[in-house]
Every structure is written in C-alpha cells, then in structure tokens.
Design a protein around this motif. Structure first.
Motif, PDB file in Angstrom:
ATOM      1  N   GLN A   1      42.986 -89.897  25.813  1.00 32.31           N
ATOM      2  CA  GLN A   1      44.454 -89.885  25.877  1.00 32.31           C
ATOM      3  C   GLN A   1      45.025 -88.546  25.437  1.00 32.31           C
ATOM      4  N   ASP A   2      44.319 -87.851  24.509  1.00 34.57           N
ATOM      5  CA  ASP A   2      44.899 -86.611  23.996  1.00 34.57           C
ATOM      6  C   ASP A   2      44.319 -85.363  24.667  1.00 34.57           C
ATOM      7  N   LEU A   3      43.536 -85.573  25.706  1.00 31.91           N
ATOM      8  CA  LEU A   3      43.187 -84.445  26.572  1.00 31.91           C
ATOM      9  C   LEU A   3      44.145 -84.454  27.771  1.00 31.91           C
ATOM     10  N   SER A   4      44.374 -83.277  28.331  1.00 30.35           N
ATOM     11  CA  SER A   4      45.258 -83.216  29.502  1.00 30.35           C
ATOM     12  C   SER A   4      44.508 -83.751  30.723  1.00 30.35           C
ATOM     13  N   VAL A   5      45.247 -83.897  31.797  1.00 30.44           N
ATOM     14  CA  VAL A   5      44.670 -84.359  33.062  1.00 30.44           C
ATOM     15  C   VAL A   5      43.483 -83.462  33.439  1.00 30.44           C
ATOM     16  N   GLU A   6      43.728 -82.159  33.424  1.00 23.27           N
ATOM     17  CA  GLU A   6      42.692 -81.223  33.843  1.00 23.27           C
ATOM     18  C   GLU A   6      41.514 -81.226  32.867  1.00 23.27           C
ATOM     19  N   GLU A   7      41.811 -81.317  31.569  1.00 23.21           N
ATOM     20  CA  GLU A   7      40.743 -81.316  30.566  1.00 23.21           C
ATOM     21  C   GLU A   7      39.847 -82.550  30.712  1.00 23.21           C
TER      22      GLU A   7
END
Lengths: 308, 247
Positions: A94-100
């Motif tokens: 949840q706390d990574l971005s879409v790209e990450e």
C-alpha cells in the motif's frame, strides 16, 4: 495435449476434530492450455482453498495436483516461477507507488517491466497517469488493474484470479472480462473464480462448486443443455402473491423469483395451459407466461436442490 | 394510494473539500416500500447512506428520516433505523443468542421483549439447534439471514441494507429477498443497495446514482421504458457508462 492444470481428488479440512470444516471434499478437474476456466460458486464453496493449493500456498490433505506439468507439493518452486496469482484480497504494498509495486514484482521474478511490456501494455496504460500515487490511495478499479499487472509481469503460463470481480460494479466487471479475453489471445491459461453466475457465459468451460464439491463441469452451453425440464417465465400484476400461489401449485418442481419474472420448472406432465388456468382461477391479472431458455443460474439452483 | 413518507431528501449534498461526493439529490421513500439505491462504485451511494443514517452531517440540502432531521436529530434517527451490510453485521465470536441480545440491548429493548422475541426468531429461522454456537461457525447464507433479522429485531421504521447478498448462493439469495418482502409487508421500509441487477427488479422503485447525482428514478418497469432497455442490467450500463469520475 498436456493439461495446464490437473486436480485429482483434492481434499482440505480445517479446524479441530470436534468442529471440522471440510473445505474441499475430493475435487478433480483438468484445464487445457489457453483455456479460460471458471470456478463458479458462492462464498464458502471452497474456491479460495482450491486456488491456494494450486498456487502452492497451502498443502492438500489428500489428492494431487499439477500445474504446467509440475507437482504442487514437490515442485512448488518451479510452479511459483511460472504462475501468476491475484488473491481475492488486495495484497500489494500500500505504501509503495504504482510504479514501485510493479518494479518490485518484476525484480522478484528476475525480469524488468520492459521485458514483457506488451502483455500488460493495454492495462497498464489505464493506470499509468497515476504511476506515482501510492497503491493504498488508488480506487478499487485501479487497484484491481495494478494487481493484474503485477500478476502478469513475469509472463506466467497460468494465471489464477480469485474473485477478481467481487464487489465490483457491472460496468467495471464487463471491462475486466474484456481484459481477460485479450490475455487469452496471448496464450495464457486463466483460472478465475466468481460468485456471479452470469459470468459463466464468458468462460470456455466452468466448474460449478458448492460446499467443497464440484456439481458439474462443462462448457456454459453444455451446462444449460443439461437442464432437463421445461422452464417458464411468469409474471402478473401482483408478483408477491403470484409467487405464493405458484408455490402452492402441485404441477411444479420448483419456482423462484428471477428478475422481473418468476421462473417455474414444470413437471413433465404439466401443461402451460394447466398452469395458466390455475392462475386465472386464483384471480391473477395481466398474467404472462412464456417458455424460456434456462441460464447457468437456473442450472446452479437445480443442482443445489438435487444435492440436498 | 399515497404512502406515508418515511424518507425525504431535497437537494441533499455532501462535499469533501472541493470534491462533491453527493450532488443535490432529491427523492422520497414511502412506508413499506422497497427502494433500490443503485450506482457504480464511487458514485456516492455510501456517502448518501451515511447522511441518511445520521452518521455524517450534510453540507447542504434537507432530509428527514423517520420524521427526524438529519442535521439536528441524528440520535433519534439511529434509534429508529436498522442497518446491515455485508462487511458489518454480527459479531463472529458471540453466539447467535448473544448477538440478538447484544443488538436488542443496544436499541434499549426490555428484557421481556428480548426473551419472547428471541425464541420466536430462532424458531422462524430454524436456528434453535445452533443458538448457542458462535456466529462464525454458521454458513454465510444463514449468517446473512440472521443479520437481517437482527437488524429489524427492534422493529425500526426503516432498514438500510448495503449489499446484503454479495457472494451468497442463488437459493439463499432468494430466501433473503423473501424475508425482505415480508418485512416490507409488515410496514418496514427497505432501503437496499446491490450489484445484482436481477435484484433491482424486485424493488418497488429504483434510483441510479451517477457522479453524485440521481440520474434515474422510477419503477423498474418505467426505467426500462424510459431508457429503451430490455433489462435493468442494460439500464444500469447505459447510465453508468456516462460517468466521468472514477471511484
């Protein structure tokens, strides 16, 4: 041709001796390469247990299964490299971005986003404008698309989707199934579970599952053809009273509401005229009777009732 | 026959910052009516329901629920409604009896009332044998039927049902709707959301929200005519495809 998935007599039991729950009671089926195979049944039918066994996340108590020719117990590592799995509950970071998130899953599988980009392009382009947004901040529909991209990033041979459309509105459901048809074109075998009976017609073949047992496996057309009795759609001015009166009529095997009509399964010896006369005599007005084709939901109801 | 109005909303609006979640919706619901409240994910249904349940104060507009004002009388509203959703309904680690007693107690029902009606309810649901088991051991379908019964146990004027049948098998889903009909016959107003479009047909009237507004309101029959669609599924798709905002 070798099957993409083989399940043989899978059994899974949870709980203690005293309160035992049999989630799977001997489930067997085969899925051909490139098929969209639907596992259709309500919550608690055993769909998730089955998916977790096939993706090597859970050990069966009995029985065997193979995915892409590998055994789910012995060769679990090989299977994990080859399959994609989208669990029913959102399981990305949840706390990574879409790209990450996407990069993370690519690196775990020793690949890059670019290597198989063709496969996810159409889906990823829809969420790319939000690639810097944290996954936890995405809407439900976008989360679902990101999860699908992550499950596809290593170009799996078999894709497992556990209830991808549950709680999703009718429009998003239609879009999701269009994405699955495109993936099938690319040669990916897809196992998908759903509680929505109307999605059966979008699969090549389906297994209808209830209480840990498969009630029927066939093409959607084959399931419908196996419905043995004449089926009528009936309506009248007062639908609630109509249902009560239908339930009292001895010439039926079953009756239940079905959208704007009530469906009526006739006994072989009952005629439409006989039923019509009965409803007239009960004082119904604006009565309309017509023979209709059963659909998968009619078949599921019939199978459930013969099972009990 | 004109029904007595138990819900009225006029220009009801909720904004979060510069985002208008619910955009001036107006409708009335009559006593004993089954009112379907449909809309795509993110259309604003949940926000609207929260205002009607007295859990969220509107930004603008007017509404009364069971005769009480949604700005000033939220506590009276809560006492006179029932609520059930797929996500929240009963406490899994309480028994069937404990759940009934707990919820009835919260609504201030007397010991005598609870005692008498509990037995009647257990008989009606054929749950006597399971009455001292924890709710988590019940199959989903039974749980949902029990949850509905508990939500109307204190005899509210209105019951709000938020996707009550999600994931429930087709036979139990219909038994559930039978219970909804019976509740409506007894005079309880039913306000229900669903993703199953065949269930929209079971409602007396249906509203469809798109981008925070109510874009369609009428009997299923009227809506199908108005939108030249053969089923409620098609009505819904025609409307929801116009949506410009995401979830």
């Amino acid at each position: 041709m070798n099957a993409a998935v083989i399940a043989q007599n899978l059994v899974k039991t949870y709980g203690t001796k005293k309160e035992e729950v049999q989630a799977l009671k001997g489930v067997s089926f085969e899925v051909a390469p490139g098929e969209i195979f639907g596992i259709i049944g309500p919550d608690g039918a055993g769909k998730t247990s089955l998916f977790r066994i096939l993706t090597t996340l859970l050990l069966p108590d009995e029985g065997q299964a193979q995915v892409d020719g590998f055994d789910v117990v012995k060769d679990y590592e090989a299977i994990r490299h080859r399959v994609g799995y989208m669990p029913g509950r959102f399981s990305l970071y949840q706390d990574l971005s879409v790209e990450e998130n996407l990069k993370f899953f690519a690196s775990i599988f020793h690949t890059t986003i670019r290597e198989h980009y063709e496969l996810i392009k159409d889906i990823y382009e829809q969420i790319e404008p939000f690639k810097d947004r944290r996954a936890g901040k995405l809407s439900g529909g976008m989360k679902q698309k990101l999860a699908l991209c992550c499950a596809l990033i290593h170009r799996p041979t078999v894709l497992f989707l556990d209830e991808p459309t549950t709680g999703v509105d009718a429009v998003s459901r239609k879009e999701f199934w269009e994405m699955l048809r495109n993936l099938k074109q690319q040669g990916i075998t897809i196992l998908v579970s759903t509680p929505y009976m109307d999605e059966a017609s979008l699969c090549d073949r389906v297994a209808l599952i209830q209480n840990g047992e498969i009630m029927s496996i066939d093409t959607p057309e084959g399931i419908v053809r196996s419905f043995e009795h004449p089926l009528l759609a009936v309506r009248a001015a007062n639908m609630f009273r109509l249902l009560k009166d239908l339930q009292q009529f001895p010439g039926l095997l079953d009756t239940y509401p079905f959208g704007e009509y009530h469906h009526v399964v006739l006994k072989p010896e009952t005629t439409e005229q006989g039923l019509y006369a009965y409803l007239q005599q009960k004082g119904h007005t604006e009565t309309k009777l017509q023979q209709v084709e059963p659909n998968v939901e009619d078949c599921f109801i019939a199978l459930m009732k013969t099972a009990t | 026959m004109e029904r007595e109005k138990v819900i009225t909303a006029k220009g009801l609006t909720k904004r979060f910052g510069d985002f208008t979640a619910v955009d001036a919706i107006s409708f009335e619901v009559g006593k004993g009516e089954i009112f379907g409240f449909l809309g795509a994910n993110g259309a604003g249904k949940t926000t609207a329901i929260r205002m009607l349940c007295g859990l969220s104060i509107p930004t603008d507009g007017e509404a009364t629920v069971a005769g009480f004002d949604v700005y000033r009388q939220t506590e009276q509203i809560k006492r006179n409604i029932g609520y059930m959703s797929q996500k929240f309904s009963l406490y899994n680690d309480l028994t069937v009896r404990e759940n009934i007693r707990f919820f009835a107690g919260i609504y201030g029902k007397s010991h005598q009332f609870i005692k008498e009606n509990t037995e009647r309810l257990l008989d009606r649901l054929h749950l006597q044998a399971e009455s001292n088991k924890q709710v988590k051991s019940l199959p989903l379908g039974w749980k949902q039927k029990l949850a509905f019964s508990v939500a109307i146990f204190h005899e509210p004027d209105i019951v709000f049902l938020d996707e009550p049948t999600g994931g429930v098998d087709p036979v139990t889903r219909r038994e559930f709707w039978n219970m909804i009909y019976e509740a409506a016959e007894s005079g309880i107003t039913v306000f229900v959301t669903t993703h199953y479009m065949d269930e929209a047909e079971y409602c007396n009237r249906v509203s469809i929200m798109v981008d925070g507004r109510i874009d369609a309101l009428g009997t299923p029959q009227d809506l199908k005519q108005q939108f030249k669609a053969e089923s409620m599924d098609n009505v819904f798709l025609k409307l929801a495809r116009k949506a410009t905002r995401g979830e």
